[in-house]
Design an enzyme around this catalytic site. Structure first.
Site, PDB file in Angstrom:
ATOM      1  N   ALA A   1       0.831  -1.203   0.000  1.00  0.00           N
ATOM      2  CA  ALA A   1       0.000   0.000   0.000  1.00  0.00           C
ATOM      3  C   ALA A   1       0.860   1.246   0.000  1.00  0.00           C
ATOM      4  O   ALA A   1       1.934   1.275   0.599  1.00  0.00           O
ATOM      5  CB  ALA A   1      -0.906   0.014   1.236  1.00  0.00           C
ATOM      6  N   CYS A   2       0.419   2.284  -0.714  1.00  0.00           N
ATOM      7  CA  CYS A   2       1.003   3.609  -0.547  1.00  0.00           C
ATOM      8  C   CYS A   2      -0.127   4.611  -0.646  1.00  0.00           C
ATOM      9  O   CYS A   2      -1.297   4.241  -0.782  1.00  0.00           O
ATOM     10  CB  CYS A   2       2.128   3.890  -1.545  1.00  0.00           C
ATOM     11  SG  CYS A   2       1.624   4.164  -3.245  1.00  0.00           S
ATOM     12  N   GLU A   3       0.215   5.865  -0.569  1.00  0.00           N
ATOM     13  CA  GLU A   3      -0.788   6.920  -0.527  1.00  0.00           C
ATOM     14  C   GLU A   3      -1.775   6.827  -1.690  1.00  0.00           C
ATOM     15  O   GLU A   3      -2.980   6.740  -1.507  1.00  0.00           O
ATOM     16  CB  GLU A   3      -0.046   8.260  -0.570  1.00  0.00           C
ATOM     17  CG  GLU A   3      -0.913   9.459  -0.665  1.00  0.00           C
ATOM     18  CD  GLU A   3      -1.509   9.829   0.670  1.00  0.00           C
ATOM     19  OE1 GLU A   3      -0.844   9.648   1.695  1.00  0.00           O
ATOM     20  OE2 GLU A   3      -2.645  10.289   0.666  1.00  0.00           O
TER      21      GLU A   3
ATOM     22  N   VAL B   1      -3.728   3.177   0.376  1.00  0.00           N
ATOM     23  CA  VAL B   1      -3.883   2.730   1.766  1.00  0.00           C
ATOM     24  C   VAL B   1      -5.332   2.900   2.233  1.00  0.00           C
ATOM     25  O   VAL B   1      -5.839   2.103   3.015  1.00  0.00           O
ATOM     26  CB  VAL B   1      -2.860   3.459   2.683  1.00  0.00           C
ATOM     27  CG1 VAL B   1      -3.179   4.924   2.832  1.00  0.00           C
ATOM     28  CG2 VAL B   1      -2.758   2.783   4.024  1.00  0.00           C
TER      29      VAL B   1
END
Lengths: 104, 372
Positions: free
Chosen positions: A15-17, A46
């Site tokens: 996950a990332c922004e 995320v």
């Protein structure tokens, strides 16, 4: 704290922004390393983690609390570096060897 | 294992998670649509009267795209985040009300009304679903969406459009004052540390890009697109870490430089700064230098460069602006490198914990072949 056996990890979500930048990069690297184990590695923003099917979630420490908030029941491993991170390497080797993985 | 990272732990700062989450939602509405922004940016750079290949007919697409298409896409995506496909449809409908109510690109308005309309529909669906008789699902579903969509579009037209218009005027005037008085570089004092805390997307897509879009629609370019996305400061930092950082971090720095500067994934350098938080001073100095150079040479970009790669920068630079843009990136990289190099040299003792952990990471990396 949640635990999962490395042998039963078949789906990893990084996950990332935005779910389109750094997570894609890390997912690609992981997929390459875990190809032999037949592990599918995908990526996600995320905020939308709970819409994903996963056995294990990876994200940077800076987003760790939000990931845990999004999927409280899942194993969420946080890492510090996008290249050459100790935790990621450990996760990879535990999946390869089938040892337990837990987020503490 | 990572006690040496004082500010990188998201676990204890609820406010930051909240701000990130809010910003993440804003960015989540914009980032999936960046391809459309690029198409619009390329059309603008090529075909407007001051572009590379002025063409009146082709440039007629520029206005409808930024006024109508881009806000509707944002409203669509914002609605979809809240309530799936039905939310996306009502978000688009409501966004049209906001667009028609004003004359400026309504990114902020779309970010508000898209999710709001979807949320309202979600509540309506929650009431209607249980009482819908079998066989009437489609009829009730279509008309509940249609009627509430019409009402949300009217609300957008009468309420949100004018309100956001007023807010945009104030923001634009504030930015203009900052630019005219030469204080704009001070924005880096806020922007650079916020980036390191993973608020980069929130700042760029939530705040700066909407302001920049209004300016770009009027003048063909805006400096607002460059405040957060300049790859110069990160480049300088990474080079400094490569030459003078904790020994074991040096190995990964060249790869990080390529991914950051050419690939445009700025997140890659945040962990290096989190390992040595004081280095953020170098990012601030570099960022402010870049902004000051961009302002002094009067350059801007036609659209937001995403990702913040040197290639995206060059593509989004209008004719005649390349020198100022490149100079700003080069100077910001040079300043951030010099400051970071000095800081790293001055604080090179006391790294033991970081070196040790990084050493472990390195050896683990060797074992598992992460270096590929």
């Amino acid at each position: 704290m949640a635990t999962i056996s490395g042998a039963s990890v078949k789906n990893i979500v990084v996950a990332c922004e935005a779910g389109m930048g750094s997570s894609v990069m890390v997912a690609k690297m992981l997929a390459k390393q875990l190809k032999a184990q037949g592990v599918a590695v995908t990526h996600s923003p995320v905020n939308q983690l709970n819409d994903t099917a996963h056995d294990l979630v990876l994200c940077h420490r800076g987003l760790g609390s939000r990931a845990k908030q999004a999927v409280p029941g899942s194993v969420v491993i946080v890492f510090d570096m996008f290249l050459g991170d100790l935790r990621i390497a450990e996760v990879v080797s535990r999946i390869q060897s089938g040892d337990d993985i837990s987020d503490d | 294992m990572a006690n040496f990272i004082p500010t990188g732990d998201g676990g204890h700062s609820g406010w930051r998670a909240s701000v990130q989450k809010f910003g993440g939602n804003l960015a989540g509405m914009v980032i999936p649509n960046i391809g459309a922004f690029i198409a619009w940016g390329l059309l603008t750079a090529l075909f407007i009267p001051t572009g590379w290949l002025p063409n009146e007919q082709l440039s007629s697409m520029v206005g409808p795209m930024i006024i109508n298409l881009l806000p509707i896409l944002i409203g669509y995506t914002g609605g979809r985040l809240v309530h799936g496909q039905r939310g996306a449809v009502i978000g688009s409908i409501a966004t049209v009300g906001v667009i028609v109510g004003t004359s400026i690109p309504m990114f902020l308005g779309a970010m508000l009304i898209g999710p709001l309309a979807a949320w309202v529909l979600k509540k309506i669906d929650a009431v209607l679903d249980p009482v819908t008789p079998t066989g009437f699902e489609m009829l009730i579903g279509n008309f509940s969406l249609g009627i509430s969509g019409m009402l949300m579009a009217i609300l957008g037209f009468l309420g949100i459009g004018p309100a956001v218009n007023a807010i945009s005027d104030v923001l634009g005037a504030g930015v203009k004052v900052l630019v005219d008085t030469g204080f704009l570089p001070l924005a880096s004092i806020l922007i650079e540390p916020a980036k390191i805390l993973f608020l980069n997307n929130a700042i760029n897509f939530g705040v700066l890009a909407p302001i920049g879009a209004v300016e770009a629609e009027e003048t063909g370019k805006s400096i607002m697109f460059m405040l957060e996305s300049n790859p110069g400061p990160g480049l300088g930092l990474l080079v400094a870490f490569w030459l003078a950082g904790p020994k074991i971090l040096r190995g990964s720095a060249p790869g990080a430089i390529v991914i950051h500067f050419l690939g445009g994934i700025h997140e890659i350098y945040f962990p290096y700064v989190l390992l040595k938080p004081i280095v953020v001073l170098a990012a601030i100095a570099g960022g402010a230098t870049g902004v000051a150079t961009f302002a002094a040479t009067g350059v801007g970009l036609v659209a937001t460069p995403s990702p913040g790669s040197i290639f995206a920068y060059m593509t989004m630079t209008p004719p005649g602006n390349h020198f100022g843009v490149l100079l700003g990136i080069a100077l910001s990289a040079a300043v951030s490198f010099v400051v970071a190099f000095f800081i790293l040299k001055a604080t090179s003792s006391g790294d033991d914990a970081a070196d040790l952990d990084a050493a472990k990471a390195k050896s683990a990396e060797m074992k598992s072949g992460t270096a590929n």
